[in-house]
Design a protein around this motif. Sequence first.
Motif, PDB file in Angstrom:
ATOM      1  N   THR A  38     -45.865  11.243   4.561  1.00 39.45           N
ATOM      2  CA  THR A  38     -44.652  12.074   4.555  1.00 39.45           C
ATOM      3  C   THR A  38     -43.595  11.499   3.602  1.00 39.45           C
ATOM      4  OG1 THR A  38     -43.803  10.919   6.515  1.00 39.45           O
ATOM      5  CG2 THR A  38     -44.961  12.979   6.899  1.00 39.45           C
ATOM      6  N   CYS A  39     -43.574  10.178   3.465  1.00 41.07           N
ATOM      7  CA  CYS A  39     -42.563   9.544   2.603  1.00 41.07           C
ATOM      8  C   CYS A  39     -42.851   9.745   1.125  1.00 41.07           C
ATOM      9  CB  CYS A  39     -42.475   8.051   2.876  1.00 41.07           C
ATOM     10  SG  CYS A  39     -41.332   7.669   4.181  1.00 41.07           S
ATOM     11  N   THR A  40     -44.079  10.129   0.791  1.00 42.08           N
ATOM     12  CA  THR A  40     -44.412  10.276  -0.631  1.00 42.08           C
ATOM     13  C   THR A  40     -44.656  11.744  -0.987  1.00 42.08           C
ATOM     14  OG1 THR A  40     -46.687   9.760  -0.042  1.00 42.08           O
ATOM     15  CG2 THR A  40     -45.379   7.979  -0.967  1.00 42.08           C
ATOM     16  N   SER A  41     -44.201  12.658  -0.134  1.00 39.01           N
ATOM     17  CA  SER A  41     -44.357  14.079  -0.456  1.00 39.01           C
ATOM     18  C   SER A  41     -42.994  14.760  -0.315  1.00 39.01           C
ATOM     19  CB  SER A  41     -45.365  14.720   0.491  1.00 39.01           C
ATOM     20  OG  SER A  41     -44.908  14.617   1.813  1.00 39.01           O
ATOM     21  N   PHE A  42     -42.873  15.918  -0.946  1.00 38.64           N
ATOM     22  CA  PHE A  42     -41.567  16.576  -0.977  1.00 38.64           C
ATOM     23  C   PHE A  42     -41.583  17.981  -0.385  1.00 38.64           C
ATOM     24  CE2 PHE A  42     -41.194  13.135  -3.906  1.00 38.64           C
ATOM     25  CZ  PHE A  42     -39.885  12.705  -3.768  1.00 38.64           C
ATOM     26  N   SER A  43     -42.627  18.330   0.343  1.00 36.55           N
ATOM     27  CA  SER A  43     -42.627  19.598   1.079  1.00 36.55           C
ATOM     28  C   SER A  43     -43.710  19.520   2.137  1.00 36.55           C
ATOM     29  CB  SER A  43     -42.879  20.791   0.152  1.00 36.55           C
ATOM     30  OG  SER A  43     -44.206  20.773  -0.291  1.00 36.55           O
ATOM     31  N   GLY A  44     -43.717  20.509   3.041  1.00 35.98           N
ATOM     32  CA  GLY A  44     -44.580  20.476   4.223  1.00 35.98           C
ATOM     33  C   GLY A  44     -46.029  20.089   3.973  1.00 35.98           C
ATOM     34  N   LEU A  45     -46.743  20.903   3.192  1.00 36.66           N
ATOM     35  CA  LEU A  45     -48.177  20.668   3.032  1.00 36.66           C
ATOM     36  C   LEU A  45     -48.504  19.672   1.921  1.00 36.66           C
ATOM     37  CD1 LEU A  45     -49.697  24.240   3.519  1.00 36.66           C
ATOM     38  CD2 LEU A  45     -49.893  22.274   5.034  1.00 36.66           C
TER      39      LEU A  45
ATOM     40  N   LEU B 111     -50.683  16.643   2.566  1.00 37.33           N
ATOM     41  CA  LEU B 111     -52.083  16.829   2.964  1.00 37.33           C
ATOM     42  C   LEU B 111     -53.102  16.006   2.162  1.00 37.33           C
ATOM     43  CD1 LEU B 111     -53.398  19.631   4.782  1.00 37.33           C
ATOM     44  CD2 LEU B 111     -54.696  19.288   2.724  1.00 37.33           C
TER      45      LEU B 111
ATOM     46  N   LEU C 157     -52.912  13.032   0.823  1.00 39.30           N
ATOM     47  CA  LEU C 157     -52.921  11.639   1.275  1.00 39.30           C
ATOM     48  C   LEU C 157     -53.461  11.534   2.709  1.00 39.30           C
ATOM     49  CD1 LEU C 157     -52.036   9.187  -0.325  1.00 39.30           C
ATOM     50  CD2 LEU C 157     -49.888   9.195   0.894  1.00 39.30           C
TER      51      LEU C 157
ATOM     52  N   GLY D 268     -44.440  21.333   7.859  1.00 36.67           N
ATOM     53  CA  GLY D 268     -44.901  19.949   7.916  1.00 36.67           C
ATOM     54  C   GLY D 268     -45.240  19.475   9.329  1.00 36.67           C
TER      55      GLY D 268
ATOM     56  N   VAL E 177     -42.725  12.629  10.913  1.00 38.29           N
ATOM     57  CA  VAL E 177     -42.070  13.809  10.322  1.00 38.29           C
ATOM     58  C   VAL E 177     -40.559  13.590  10.257  1.00 38.29           C
ATOM     59  CG1 VAL E 177     -41.555  16.276  10.657  1.00 38.29           C
ATOM     60  CG2 VAL E 177     -43.862  15.428  11.067  1.00 38.29           C
ATOM     61  N   ILE E 178     -40.017  12.982  11.320  1.00 37.86           N
ATOM     62  CA  ILE E 178     -38.557  12.845  11.429  1.00 37.86           C
ATOM     63  C   ILE E 178     -38.010  11.704  10.560  1.00 37.86           C
ATOM     64  CG2 ILE E 178     -36.682  12.262  13.026  1.00 37.86           C
ATOM     65  CD1 ILE E 178     -38.259  13.722  15.210  1.00 37.86           C
TER      66      ILE E 178
ATOM     67  N   PRO F 121     -38.472  10.154   7.550  1.00 39.44           N
ATOM     68  CA  PRO F 121     -37.950  10.238   6.175  1.00 39.44           C
ATOM     69  C   PRO F 121     -36.733  11.140   6.044  1.00 39.44           C
ATOM     70  CG  PRO F 121     -40.202  11.127   6.308  1.00 39.44           C
ATOM     71  CD  PRO F 121     -39.842  10.663   7.663  1.00 39.44           C
ATOM     72  N   ALA F 122     -36.546  12.048   7.021  1.00 41.97           N
ATOM     73  CA  ALA F 122     -35.416  12.989   6.937  1.00 41.97           C
ATOM     74  C   ALA F 122     -34.084  12.255   6.881  1.00 41.97           C
ATOM     75  CB  ALA F 122     -35.447  13.941   8.128  1.00 41.97           C
TER      76      ALA F 122
END
Lengths: 170, 181
Positions: free
Chosen positions: A14-21, A24, A26, A58, A81-82, A84-85
């Motif tokens: 989650t820390c290396t992606s910029f949207s929900g899917l 996937l 990684l 996500g 999920v929470i 990195p926010a």
Amino acid sequence: MNALVIYALLLKATCTSFSGLASLPLIREDFVVKRHALTDQQLNTAVFAGRAGPGPNGIYVVSVGYFAGGLPGAAAGLLAVITPAFLILPMMRWLKGRTESARVRSAIRGVILGTAGLLLAASLPLARDAVVGSLTLGIVVATFLILSFTKVDSAWVMFAAALVGLMARG
Amino acid sequence: MEKPALARVANAFLRIGNTTFGGGDTTQAALQREFVDRQGWITQEDYAIAFSLARITPGTNVVAFCAAIGARVAGWRGAVAGALAETVPSAAIAVAITWGYEAWRGNPWVHAAIAGAAAAVAGMMFASVWLLLRPHLRSMRQALRAMLFFAAAFIAAWEFRVTPLPIIGAAALAGFLWKDE
């Protein structure tokens, strides 16, 4: 799988992606390919579970955690999920104004395009697993066209596809 | 502007974040109507800053967006309330759906429904690829650059089995060095 390990692996995704899917590729690499904690079919189901209900796309990460480690795994997924926010809070303080930098915006767009390539590479094995005949191939094509070129909510498309599967059996 | 009670803020996040289907964009639009237009808790400028920073915050954009809006309205407690209210109920629903799948997967009817839905998930993934690419195809030059980034990442992952992290890092560096506008 241990909940802490699940949290660390999901957080990495989650820390290396910029949207929900976008997380996937990684997640598939770590949970399906390397550790065999999930099958491609379970990953498919996790994505479905995340899209079938309300809330962010996500949230499928929670289902991945559940498959890998039961309820503690699901809790680890929710935390992943929470977590990195909250990076947005210092960013609001320090990056205000810098988002206008053309180079920073260009780098972000580079990541988005790279993510699209990764997402395609991650989608092909899932599609191979899901397409078992002409009906399922038709569902893949119809879903792609509907979600790419109309504003129809993806949840309705998922339910319609499940219904088509049921009717085909009946 | 008078600060609302934390319970009211959390309630608004709970109500909107968990009754809108269709992902982050729908939720952010609904939150704009509630927080900016109806309640007047934040300004249009606050909304725009939270929206654009959420796009460059790692993870799920809408959760970062809710944390930012919550922080603007009610400080760090608002940030926690925003992130939790947006995710906890939908996470519980996702777990319930996953559990249902595990419990009923031997049933041929459930299996047929899941087979249909799994095919739709694959179609949705391809649509996500297209939707990520589409905004970058406005001019011939931009489209060529976009296809180069896209194809390089795909070939690295598919053909050479490069793991995602180095590909993401390389894409960021290439984007930083080769400006697209």
